[in-house]
Every structure is written in structure tokens, then in C-alpha cells.
Motif scaffolding. Structure first.
Motif, PDB file in Angstrom:
ATOM      1  N   THR A  66      -4.794 -91.156 -32.522  1.00  0.00           N
ATOM      2  CA  THR A  66      -5.319 -90.121 -33.407  1.00  0.00           C
ATOM      3  C   THR A  66      -4.189 -89.149 -33.739  1.00  0.00           C
ATOM      4  N   LEU A  67      -4.353 -88.434 -34.821  1.00  0.00           N
ATOM      5  CA  LEU A  67      -3.354 -87.442 -35.204  1.00  0.00           C
ATOM      6  C   LEU A  67      -3.878 -86.042 -34.923  1.00  0.00           C
ATOM      7  N   ASN A  68      -4.494 -85.872 -33.759  1.00  0.00           N
ATOM      8  CA  ASN A  68      -5.076 -84.584 -33.406  1.00  0.00           C
ATOM      9  C   ASN A  68      -4.028 -83.542 -33.049  1.00  0.00           C
ATOM     10  N   ASN A  69      -2.970 -83.948 -32.415  1.00  0.00           N
ATOM     11  CA  ASN A  69      -1.965 -83.001 -31.942  1.00  0.00           C
ATOM     12  C   ASN A  69      -0.790 -82.964 -32.923  1.00  0.00           C
ATOM     13  N   THR A  70      -1.004 -82.319 -34.067  1.00  0.00           N
ATOM     14  CA  THR A  70       0.040 -82.240 -35.079  1.00  0.00           C
ATOM     15  C   THR A  70       0.346 -80.788 -35.416  1.00  0.00           C
ATOM     16  N   VAL A  71       1.559 -80.565 -35.874  1.00  0.00           N
ATOM     17  CA  VAL A  71       1.974 -79.255 -36.363  1.00  0.00           C
ATOM     18  C   VAL A  71       2.367 -79.453 -37.823  1.00  0.00           C
ATOM     19  N   GLN A  72       1.765 -78.681 -38.707  1.00  0.00           N
ATOM     20  CA  GLN A  72       2.141 -78.745 -40.116  1.00  0.00           C
ATOM     21  C   GLN A  72       3.017 -77.546 -40.430  1.00  0.00           C
ATOM     22  N   TYR A  73       4.044 -77.777 -41.226  1.00  0.00           N
ATOM     23  CA  TYR A  73       5.041 -76.756 -41.478  1.00  0.00           C
ATOM     24  C   TYR A  73       5.410 -76.770 -42.955  1.00  0.00           C
ATOM     25  N   LEU A  74       5.546 -75.603 -43.525  1.00  0.00           N
ATOM     26  CA  LEU A  74       5.992 -75.472 -44.905  1.00  0.00           C
ATOM     27  C   LEU A  74       7.467 -75.116 -44.891  1.00  0.00           C
ATOM     28  N   SER A  75       8.300 -76.088 -45.176  1.00  0.00           N
ATOM     29  CA  SER A  75       9.739 -75.825 -45.226  1.00  0.00           C
ATOM     30  C   SER A  75      10.105 -75.404 -46.644  1.00  0.00           C
ATOM     31  N   PRO A  76      11.239 -74.751 -46.811  1.00  0.00           N
ATOM     32  CA  PRO A  76      11.661 -74.322 -48.140  1.00  0.00           C
ATOM     33  C   PRO A  76      12.117 -75.458 -49.055  1.00  0.00           C
ATOM     34  N   ALA A  77      12.146 -76.699 -48.562  1.00  0.00           N
ATOM     35  CA  ALA A  77      12.556 -77.818 -49.411  1.00  0.00           C
ATOM     36  C   ALA A  77      11.537 -77.989 -50.540  1.00  0.00           C
ATOM     37  N   LYS A  78      12.028 -78.257 -51.727  1.00  0.00           N
ATOM     38  CA  LYS A  78      11.144 -78.424 -52.879  1.00  0.00           C
ATOM     39  C   LYS A  78      10.650 -79.859 -52.909  1.00  0.00           C
ATOM     40  N   GLY A  79       9.631 -80.100 -52.147  1.00  0.00           N
ATOM     41  CA  GLY A  79       9.138 -81.456 -51.947  1.00  0.00           C
ATOM     42  C   GLY A  79       9.917 -82.068 -50.797  1.00  0.00           C
ATOM     43  N   GLY A  80       9.266 -82.794 -49.964  1.00  0.00           N
ATOM     44  CA  GLY A  80       9.943 -83.359 -48.804  1.00  0.00           C
ATOM     45  C   GLY A  80      10.614 -84.662 -49.146  1.00  0.00           C
ATOM     46  N   GLY A  81      11.885 -84.746 -48.827  1.00  0.00           N
ATOM     47  CA  GLY A  81      12.635 -85.981 -48.989  1.00  0.00           C
ATOM     48  C   GLY A  81      12.966 -86.542 -47.622  1.00  0.00           C
ATOM     49  N   PRO A  82      14.162 -87.101 -47.472  1.00  0.00           N
ATOM     50  CA  PRO A  82      14.564 -87.641 -46.170  1.00  0.00           C
ATOM     51  C   PRO A  82      14.562 -86.559 -45.099  1.00  0.00           C
ATOM     52  N   VAL A  83      14.199 -86.952 -43.897  1.00  0.00           N
ATOM     53  CA  VAL A  83      14.163 -86.025 -42.779  1.00  0.00           C
ATOM     54  C   VAL A  83      14.912 -86.668 -41.617  1.00  0.00           C
ATOM     55  N   LEU A  84      15.674 -85.862 -40.881  1.00  0.00           N
ATOM     56  CA  LEU A  84      16.480 -86.360 -39.777  1.00  0.00           C
ATOM     57  C   LEU A  84      16.406 -85.364 -38.635  1.00  0.00           C
ATOM     58  N   PHE A  85      16.201 -85.850 -37.418  1.00  0.00           N
ATOM     59  CA  PHE A  85      16.233 -85.007 -36.231  1.00  0.00           C
ATOM     60  C   PHE A  85      17.558 -85.235 -35.527  1.00  0.00           C
ATOM     61  N   ASP A  86      18.244 -84.151 -35.213  1.00  0.00           N
ATOM     62  CA  ASP A  86      19.494 -84.220 -34.467  1.00  0.00           C
ATOM     63  C   ASP A  86      19.281 -83.556 -33.113  1.00  0.00           C
ATOM     64  N   PRO A  87      19.264 -84.331 -32.016  1.00  0.00           N
ATOM     65  CA  PRO A  87      19.018 -83.732 -30.706  1.00  0.00           C
ATOM     66  C   PRO A  87      20.128 -82.802 -30.251  1.00  0.00           C
ATOM     67  N   ASN A  88      21.367 -83.015 -30.702  1.00  0.00           N
ATOM     68  CA  ASN A  88      22.467 -82.132 -30.305  1.00  0.00           C
ATOM     69  C   ASN A  88      22.309 -80.751 -30.910  1.00  0.00           C
ATOM     70  N   ALA A  89      21.822 -80.683 -32.133  1.00  0.00           N
ATOM     71  CA  ALA A  89      21.625 -79.396 -32.807  1.00  0.00           C
ATOM     72  C   ALA A  89      20.212 -78.868 -32.592  1.00  0.00           C
ATOM     73  N   THR A  90      19.345 -79.630 -31.907  1.00  0.00           N
ATOM     74  CA  THR A  90      17.921 -79.315 -31.727  1.00  0.00           C
ATOM     75  C   THR A  90      17.319 -78.800 -33.033  1.00  0.00           C
ATOM     76  N   SER A  91      17.549 -79.573 -34.088  1.00  0.00           N
ATOM     77  CA  SER A  91      17.108 -79.172 -35.417  1.00  0.00           C
ATOM     78  C   SER A  91      16.661 -80.376 -36.220  1.00  0.00           C
ATOM     79  N   ILE A  92      15.817 -80.085 -37.196  1.00  0.00           N
ATOM     80  CA  ILE A  92      15.425 -81.067 -38.190  1.00  0.00           C
ATOM     81  C   ILE A  92      16.191 -80.734 -39.461  1.00  0.00           C
ATOM     82  N   PHE A  93      16.717 -81.747 -40.116  1.00  0.00           N
ATOM     83  CA  PHE A  93      17.355 -81.571 -41.410  1.00  0.00           C
ATOM     84  C   PHE A  93      16.463 -82.254 -42.440  1.00  0.00           C
ATOM     85  N   GLN A  94      16.106 -81.533 -43.487  1.00  0.00           N
ATOM     86  CA  GLN A  94      15.202 -82.075 -44.506  1.00  0.00           C
ATOM     87  C   GLN A  94      15.781 -81.795 -45.886  1.00  0.00           C
ATOM     88  N   ALA A  95      15.826 -82.815 -46.719  1.00  0.00           N
ATOM     89  CA  ALA A  95      16.271 -82.674 -48.103  1.00  0.00           C
ATOM     90  C   ALA A  95      15.054 -82.740 -49.007  1.00  0.00           C
TER      91      ALA A  95
END
Length: 150
Positions: A66-95
Motif C-alpha cells: 500500500t502507499l499509506n506511508n507517503t510524503v508529498q512535496y511541492l518542489s520549485p521545479a516546473k513539473g517533475g522531471g528526472p529525480v536522483l538521490f545522492d546519499p553523500n549529499a543527503t539530498s534529492i536532485f530534481q529537474a
């Protein structure tokens, strides 16, 4: 030729070591409890100028029925494109997807260390970041001059 008992024990011990050392190094791991995938990051390409659509969803844990435990987030990207998680930077990069609005920024969204909740985004801007198809990163260690492509 006659063998002593001591010679037979030594030959038997050497044979056992030889057979045990022939185990392949690429064997599958022992059967045990499956480990859960920590998180799944989903980027949505929908975009409206009033920013009413949340374009990033984090499913934690990812391998659930189930998708009960989800977090929805509004990022400043104008429409979500590719997304990448970098564990070294503890960040998500989204185009942005670039399909609806031209956006020349890649958003860096830091994650909190404990729960992985997204924080305030910052931007990496470049005029060539239009219609981004994929993302990757290259970490460089200045102390020894080596790199690791991910």
C-alpha cells in the motif's frame, strides 16, 4: 609404500581445506529475512502556474503493498522531471520536465537525517538545463585526486 597415521591425517586435513577453498566467491547470500528498500522517490511531470500540484512523492518503505506511508512535496521545479538521490549529499536532485514550462534550474532538496523529510530547496542554474532527460553525479575527492562516477 606405507603411510603412517599422522601422514593420513595431514593429507585428509589438506584435502578438506582444498575442497572448502573451492567455494565460488559469487555465491548467493544466505537465505534470511528480506531487507526493505528504504525509500522510493517519484517525480510527477504535472505543472500548473499556481503550484497547486505536489510534484514529488516519497514512499517509505518502498516495498510495501500500500502507499499509506507517503510524503508529498511541492518542489520549485516546473513539473517533475528526472529525480536522483545522492546519499553523500543527503539530498534529492530534481529537474523539470520542460514539457510545459522552460525551467533552467535543477532543484537540490536536502533530506533530514532521521526521517528523510524534505527541506527547503536550493537551485543549481544553467541555461542548458532545458528538457533534462536524465541525471547523474560524479563525486571527486580532492585529497587524492580520484573520482567515482555514479
Amino acid at each position: 609404500m606405507k603411510f603412517s597415521f599422522q601422514t593420513c591425517v595431514i593429507v585428509l586435513f589438506a584435502s578438506l581445506i582444498g575442497v572448502a577453498s573451492c567455494k565460488k566467491l559469487d555465491d548467493e547470500p544466505e537465505n534470511g529475512l528480506p531487507t526493505l528498500i528504504s525509500r522510493l522517490y517519484i517525480s510527477f511531470s504535472d505543472y500548473r502556474t499556481n503550484n497547486s500540484i505536489k510534484n514529488l512523492m516519497i514512499v517509505d518503505p518502498a516495498d510495501t503493498n500500500t502507499l499509506n506511508n507517503t510524503v508529498q512535496y511541492l518542489s520549485p521545479a516546473k513539473g517533475g522531471g528526472p529525480v536522483l538521490f545522492d546519499p553523500n549529499a543527503t539530498s534529492i536532485f530534481q529537474a523539470s520536465s520542460g514539457a510545459v514550462a522552460q525551467d533552467t534550474f535543477i532543484q537540490r532538496i536536502p533530506l533530514d537525517d532521521i526521517y528523510g523529510n524534505p527541506g527547503d530547496a536550493s537551485q543549481l542554474g544553467f541555461t542548458g538545463f532545458r528538457n533534462v532527460v536524465g541525471l547523474g553525479y560524479y563525486s571527486y575527492a580532492q585529497q587524492n585526486g580520484t573520482g567515482d562516477r555514479q
